[in-house]
Design an enzyme around this catalytic site. Structure first.
Site, PDB file in Angstrom:
ATOM      1  N   THR A   1      43.976  49.027  40.168  1.00  0.00           N
ATOM      2  CA  THR A   1      45.271  49.198  39.522  1.00  0.00           C
ATOM      3  C   THR A   1      45.189  49.975  38.215  1.00  0.00           C
ATOM      4  OG1 THR A   1      45.035  46.987  38.593  1.00  0.00           O
ATOM      5  CG2 THR A   1      46.357  47.183  40.554  1.00  0.00           C
TER       6      THR A   1
ATOM      7  N   LYS B   1      45.010  41.509  35.228  1.00  0.00           N
ATOM      8  CA  LYS B   1      44.794  42.926  35.555  1.00  0.00           C
ATOM      9  C   LYS B   1      46.091  43.721  35.503  1.00  0.00           C
ATOM     10  CE  LYS B   1      46.676  43.184  39.811  1.00  0.00           C
ATOM     11  NZ  LYS B   1      47.551  44.247  40.369  1.00  0.00           N
TER      12      LYS B   1
END
Length: 325
Positions: free
Chosen positions: A241, A184
């Site tokens: 994020t 990620k």
């Protein structure tokens, strides 16, 4: 259970605050003498988490040897420094909770694999999920994955860390929790590029979805479970994020999307954008596993100085294919 925290950055300090919430003693190791001094004298980490008051029961130290009396250690140093830090510690059989997200350069090992190689007698767990340090330290509601092959140990650790606003969910899929956290970070850079280049919300949503497909392909190839990747430590962390400038990786991507060179952006940072180091290692690991990861390839090209328009154009020019294969 007396906890030690190895790493005095924003995330390590936030986790120390969680662990010390009810007056429990927590020993926090920090590399920077000014951080040790500020925590012990003013109960604040002014360097990395300014303005957040810390519990009095947190004691800071600059000595790794001082952590010898702790019953479990939270390892919260950047992924590329895990090997060096652990090699300098006498851990024995003390459980290690790994809180860094990344893949080691050169070896292409996950953080947990590095820990087990360096400290083979220490049981390990992984704590990962959608967490901004200042929100956690501020007592805002947060849920994470706490993955441990030893379910009894995992339950003890979760019980020790759980609080009114911090909720660990148990898992035995350590590899899945690690891969979600590592991949990620790279995808967050890509989403930041979309923002910085002004490519729109449609593009960001598509990138999150296609990036998640990459994460899933790579995770499954490395032995992760699909449900872990679609949980807090995978999709949950990805969504967080990829949508906020509070993410160091997203902010790095914004700068790249605006045409600023990676070297300049990274040299300005006191804290680490892990995705910048993970991206080339992830590309190597994906090739080794025969996994197609075009978004990761694009991030690597941008970090190497490629033109944003050319990289985006190359992604959009890829041959059409089925969404699920």
């Amino acid at each position: 259970m007396k906890l030690g925290v190895v790493g005095g950055g924003a995330w390590g300090t936030a986790l120390a605050s969680v662990a010390a919430r009810d007056g429990e003693p927590v020993l926090l190791w920090a590399r920077e003498p000014e951080v040790v001094e500020a925590i012990n004298s003013a109960h604040e980490n002014a360097l990395f988490l300014a303005g957040v008051p810390l519990p009095d029961s947190i004691e800071a130290t600059g000595s790794l040897e001082a952590l010898g009396g702790c019953e479990a250690l939270l390892i919260v140093v950047p992924a590329q420094h895990i090997r060096t830090i652990l090699a300098g510690m006498n851990v024995g059989t003390t459980p290690l909770v790994l809180c860094a997200k990344g893949i080691e350069a050169g070896t292409r090992l996950l953080v947990g694999e590095v820990a087990r190689q360096v400290q083979p007698d220490a049981p390990t767990a992984v704590l990962s999920g959608p967490t901004f340090a200042f929100e956690v330290a501020g007592g805002m509601p947060t849920a994470v994955t706490l993955a441990c092959a030893d379910e009894a140990l995992g339950a003890r650790l979760a019980d020790r860390l759980a609080g009114p606003t911090f909720r660990p969910y148990a898992s035995s899929d350590v590899i899945g929790a690690e891969i979600g956290g590592a991949v990620k970070n790279v995808l967050a850079i890509a989403c930041g590029v979309v923002e910085g280049a002004g490519l729109g919300q449609n593009a960001r949503a598509a990138l999150i979805a296609r990036g998640f497909a990459e994460m899933t392909r790579f995770g499954m190839a490395r032995g992760a479970r699909a449900e872990t990747l679609s949980g807090l430590s995978g999709l949950g962390d990805l969504v967080l994020t990829c949508s906020s400038t509070s993410s160091r990786n997203f902010s790095l991507g914004v700068g790249l999307g605006q045409g600023r060179p990676a070297q300049e952006l990274l040299s300005d940072r006191r804290t680490v954008a892990e995705g910048a180091f993970t991206a080339p290692v992830l590309r190597e690991a994906a090739a080794e596993s025969g996994v197609d990861m075009p978004v990761t390839e694009a991030v690597c090209a941008l970090l190497d100085g490629a033109d944003v328009r050319e990289v985006v154009g190359a992604l959009l020019a890829r041959p059409l294919t089925r969404e699920h294969q």
